[in-house]
Design a protein around this motif. Structure first.
Motif, PDB file in Angstrom:
ATOM      1  N   LYS A  87      16.275  45.703  43.953  1.00 50.88           N
ATOM      2  CA  LYS A  87      15.569  45.129  45.104  1.00 50.88           C
ATOM      3  C   LYS A  87      14.793  46.153  45.945  1.00 50.88           C
ATOM      4  O   LYS A  87      14.669  45.988  47.155  1.00 50.88           O
ATOM      5  CB  LYS A  87      16.540  44.361  46.017  1.00 50.88           C
ATOM      6  N   PHE A  88      14.264  47.198  45.310  1.00 45.50           N
ATOM      7  CA  PHE A  88      13.402  48.150  46.008  1.00 45.50           C
ATOM      8  C   PHE A  88      11.945  47.832  45.659  1.00 45.50           C
ATOM      9  O   PHE A  88      11.223  48.662  45.110  1.00 45.50           O
ATOM     10  CB  PHE A  88      13.761  49.591  45.635  1.00 45.50           C
ATOM     11  N   ASP A 131       7.733  61.160  48.007  1.00 47.31           N
ATOM     12  CA  ASP A 131       6.891  60.397  48.928  1.00 47.31           C
ATOM     13  C   ASP A 131       6.213  61.345  49.916  1.00 47.31           C
ATOM     14  O   ASP A 131       6.426  62.552  49.884  1.00 47.31           O
ATOM     15  CB  ASP A 131       7.688  59.316  49.663  1.00 47.31           C
ATOM     16  N   ILE A 146      14.494  56.686  52.766  1.00 46.53           N
ATOM     17  CA  ILE A 146      14.442  55.304  53.261  1.00 46.53           C
ATOM     18  C   ILE A 146      15.038  55.241  54.666  1.00 46.53           C
ATOM     19  O   ILE A 146      15.827  56.097  55.057  1.00 46.53           O
ATOM     20  CB  ILE A 146      15.177  54.321  52.314  1.00 46.53           C
ATOM     21  N   ASN A 147      14.664  54.190  55.399  1.00 50.40           N
ATOM     22  CA  ASN A 147      15.206  53.987  56.742  1.00 50.40           C
ATOM     23  C   ASN A 147      16.410  53.045  56.676  1.00 50.40           C
ATOM     24  O   ASN A 147      16.883  52.707  55.587  1.00 50.40           O
ATOM     25  CB  ASN A 147      14.118  53.466  57.688  1.00 50.40           C
ATOM     26  N   THR A 161       4.364  56.452  53.204  1.00 46.58           N
ATOM     27  CA  THR A 161       3.444  55.359  52.876  1.00 46.58           C
ATOM     28  C   THR A 161       2.904  55.468  51.457  1.00 46.58           C
ATOM     29  O   THR A 161       2.208  54.568  50.993  1.00 46.58           O
ATOM     30  CB  THR A 161       2.259  55.360  53.852  1.00 46.58           C
ATOM     31  N   LYS A 196       9.286  47.420  47.526  1.00 49.29           N
ATOM     32  CA  LYS A 196       8.262  48.197  48.237  1.00 49.29           C
ATOM     33  C   LYS A 196       7.985  49.508  47.509  1.00 49.29           C
ATOM     34  O   LYS A 196       6.834  49.919  47.372  1.00 49.29           O
ATOM     35  CB  LYS A 196       8.745  48.467  49.670  1.00 49.29           C
ATOM     36  N   SER A 222      16.691  49.909  57.176  1.00 53.59           N
ATOM     37  CA  SER A 222      16.437  48.615  56.528  1.00 53.59           C
ATOM     38  C   SER A 222      15.995  48.771  55.073  1.00 53.59           C
ATOM     39  O   SER A 222      15.411  47.849  54.496  1.00 53.59           O
ATOM     40  CB  SER A 222      15.392  47.821  57.317  1.00 53.59           C
ATOM     41  N   GLN A 223      16.232  49.941  54.494  1.00 55.50           N
ATOM     42  CA  GLN A 223      15.955  50.259  53.089  1.00 55.50           C
ATOM     43  C   GLN A 223      14.474  50.151  52.726  1.00 55.50           C
ATOM     44  O   GLN A 223      14.120  49.854  51.592  1.00 55.50           O
ATOM     45  CB  GLN A 223      16.826  49.410  52.147  1.00 55.50           C
ATOM     46  N   GLU A 224      13.601  50.433  53.707  1.00 45.07           N
ATOM     47  CA  GLU A 224      12.162  50.533  53.457  1.00 45.07           C
ATOM     48  C   GLU A 224      11.811  52.015  53.397  1.00 45.07           C
ATOM     49  O   GLU A 224      12.375  52.824  54.136  1.00 45.07           O
ATOM     50  CB  GLU A 224      11.368  49.861  54.584  1.00 45.07           C
ATOM     51  N   PRO A 225      10.867  52.419  52.536  1.00 45.17           N
ATOM     52  CA  PRO A 225      10.518  53.841  52.458  1.00 45.17           C
ATOM     53  C   PRO A 225       9.904  54.348  53.757  1.00 45.17           C
ATOM     54  O   PRO A 225       9.143  53.632  54.420  1.00 45.17           O
ATOM     55  CB  PRO A 225       9.526  53.912  51.297  1.00 45.17           C
TER      56      PRO A 225
END
Length: 122
Positions: free
Chosen positions: A110-111, A12, A87-88, A96, A113, A90-93
């Motif tokens: 459940k990834f 990323d 990831i942070n 961007t 995003k 809250s499991q969001e990358p």
């Protein structure tokens, strides 16, 4: 198969180039991580003025492995490198954008995003 001490590339644009696996999450005796598993990593190489710095300890999800994985239909999939996406909490990358293909197994973990940001899902 990712274990402690494994070096991975970062797929990323968070600013990290390479990371070092410190721990595989999911049980006290868990040794290996595969695609879709969460690991604790330390940033070993990063670009200047980025979101993450060298030495930061973060969580990451494995998106590509050199070790093949078997799918329920009997086919195997493997990639050219071991890669992870930072990831942070809250499991969001953190980044961007996602670079390179990712495995379809991330959808069942459940990834969503990461799946939507990836240019190709294999």
């Amino acid at each position: 198969m990712i274990q402690a001490e494994t070096r991975l590339t970062v797929a990323d644009n968070s600013g990290a180039k390479t990371v070092h696996c410190l721990k595989v999450l999911g049980g006290s005796r868990r040794r290996y991580a595969s695609i879709g598993d969460i690991i604790v990593v330390s940033v070993k190489e990063a670009i200047p003025n980025a979101k993450v710095k060298k030495g930061d300890v973060l969580k990451a999800v494995v998106v590509r492995t050199k070790k093949e994985i078997k799918r329920p239909d009997g086919t195997y999939i493997r990639f050219d490198d071991n890669s992870a996406v930072l990831i942070n909490a809250s499991q969001e990358p953190i980044g961007t954008r996602i670079f390179g293909p990712v495995a379809r197994e991330l959808r069942s973990r459940k990834f969503m995003k990461i799946i939507s940001l990836a240019p190709e899902v294999l």
